[in-house]
Scaffold this active site. Structure first.
Site, PDB file in Angstrom:
ATOM      1  N   TYR A  11      14.326  34.821 -28.933  1.00 25.46           N
ATOM      2  CA  TYR A  11      13.551  35.473 -27.705  1.00 25.46           C
ATOM      3  C   TYR A  11      14.274  36.936 -27.267  1.00 25.46           C
ATOM      4  O   TYR A  11      13.696  37.903 -27.437  1.00 25.46           O
ATOM      5  CB  TYR A  11      13.360  34.581 -26.585  1.00 25.46           C
ATOM      6  N   LYS A  68      13.287  40.654 -27.901  1.00 28.08           N
ATOM      7  CA  LYS A  68      12.882  41.749 -26.937  1.00 28.08           C
ATOM      8  C   LYS A  68      13.813  42.991 -26.986  1.00 28.08           C
ATOM      9  O   LYS A  68      13.511  44.062 -26.740  1.00 28.08           O
ATOM     10  CB  LYS A  68      13.218  40.956 -25.500  1.00 28.08           C
ATOM     11  N   THR A  88      10.409  35.380 -12.550  1.00 29.76           N
ATOM     12  CA  THR A  88       8.886  35.820 -11.720  1.00 29.76           C
ATOM     13  C   THR A  88       8.265  34.434 -11.481  1.00 29.76           C
ATOM     14  O   THR A  88       8.016  33.564 -12.477  1.00 29.76           O
ATOM     15  CB  THR A  88       8.093  36.699 -12.393  1.00 29.76           C
ATOM     16  N   ARG A 111       9.372  26.336 -17.691  1.00 27.52           N
ATOM     17  CA  ARG A 111      10.217  27.072 -17.015  1.00 27.52           C
ATOM     18  C   ARG A 111      10.619  26.356 -15.859  1.00 27.52           C
ATOM     19  O   ARG A 111      10.066  25.507 -15.319  1.00 27.52           O
ATOM     20  CB  ARG A 111       9.810  28.563 -16.889  1.00 27.52           C
TER      21      ARG A 111
END
Length: 234
Positions: free
Chosen positions: A66, A70, A96, A107
């Site tokens: 990941y 990115k 977030t 998460r």
């Protein structure tokens, strides 16, 4: 989390997917906004993290699929800007939360809230001293829109600089949800960041942006959404 179960698709989306999207932006003469992540900083040695920091990432660790996807996406985005003149923007999104999160995405926010509302033990990895900074979704969206409408092409952190330990975060969710759930501790996953806090100086200066929704206010809204979702028949 998705990247644990889908490591190769994660890399393909970050590389091939970004490449195709940038190609379309070039063809249509469109402005392109890359939703990047604080994970480009890895397990940071600089705290808080500003956009000039290059990060501390293990490229072959389980999180690397990941993180590096990115990081590659950011490099490709800047290459299209420099080589082809594509109007690009890069937002580095920190943790977030808010309504419409998936209940089972793995998460920490969905995990803790689902466990608390279900009366199950909250699972804290390590001793809970690692820190995170949680931004409410409406604040993030406002920052992203302001960035998209700006003329700035470099990366910009968007997140809430209010830092909290994971153990404190678990206790806050238990209190706000009225849960009686205990907390259990499990081994810390490999390469799990020890700290995470955005330096939002650039966003403040360039965009006139900073979060307005406090941690507890945002969590109350998120907990209410999860409560309604869990009560709703499948």
């Amino acid at each position: 989390m998705d990247y644990h179960e889908l490591p190769i698709p994660t890399l393909k989306v970050g590389s091939l997917g970004t490449h195709k999207a940038l190609g379309l932006a070039k063809e249509k003469n469109a402005r392109f906004l890359l939703a990047s992540t604080s994970e480009v900083y890895g397990d940071p040695l600089v705290h808080p993290q500003n956009e000039e920091y290059w990060g501390n990432v293990n490229p072959i660790g389980p999180r690397g699929v990941y993180d590096e996807a990115k990081r590659f996406a950011e490099a490709l985005t800047m290459a299209y800007h420099r080589a082809h003149g594509v109007e690009t923007r890069i937002v580095r999104i920190f943790n977030t939360h808010g309504p419409r999160m998936r209940l089972n995405d793995g998460r920490v926010v969905p995990n803790f809230i689902s466990q608390a509302l279900g009366g199950e033990p909250l699972t804290v990895y390590g001793d809970g001293s690692q820190t995170r900074s949680f931004c409410y979704v409406s604040d993030l969206v406002e920052g992203m829109v302001r960035l998209l409408r700006s003329d700035y092409t470099g990366p910009v952190n968007c997140g809430n600089p209010q830092e909290v330990t994971i153990l404190e975060f678990a206790r806050t969710i238990i209190r706000l949800s009225g849960s009686k759930s205990p907390i259990v501790f499990r081994p810390l996953p490999e390469d799990d960041p020890k700290v995470r806090q955005p330096d939002i100086t650039r966003a403040r200066k360039l965009l006139g942006w900073e979060p307005r929704v406090g941690l507890e206010e945002g969590l109350r809204r998120t907990i209410a959404f999860f409560g309604e979702k869990l009560r709703r028949p499948a």
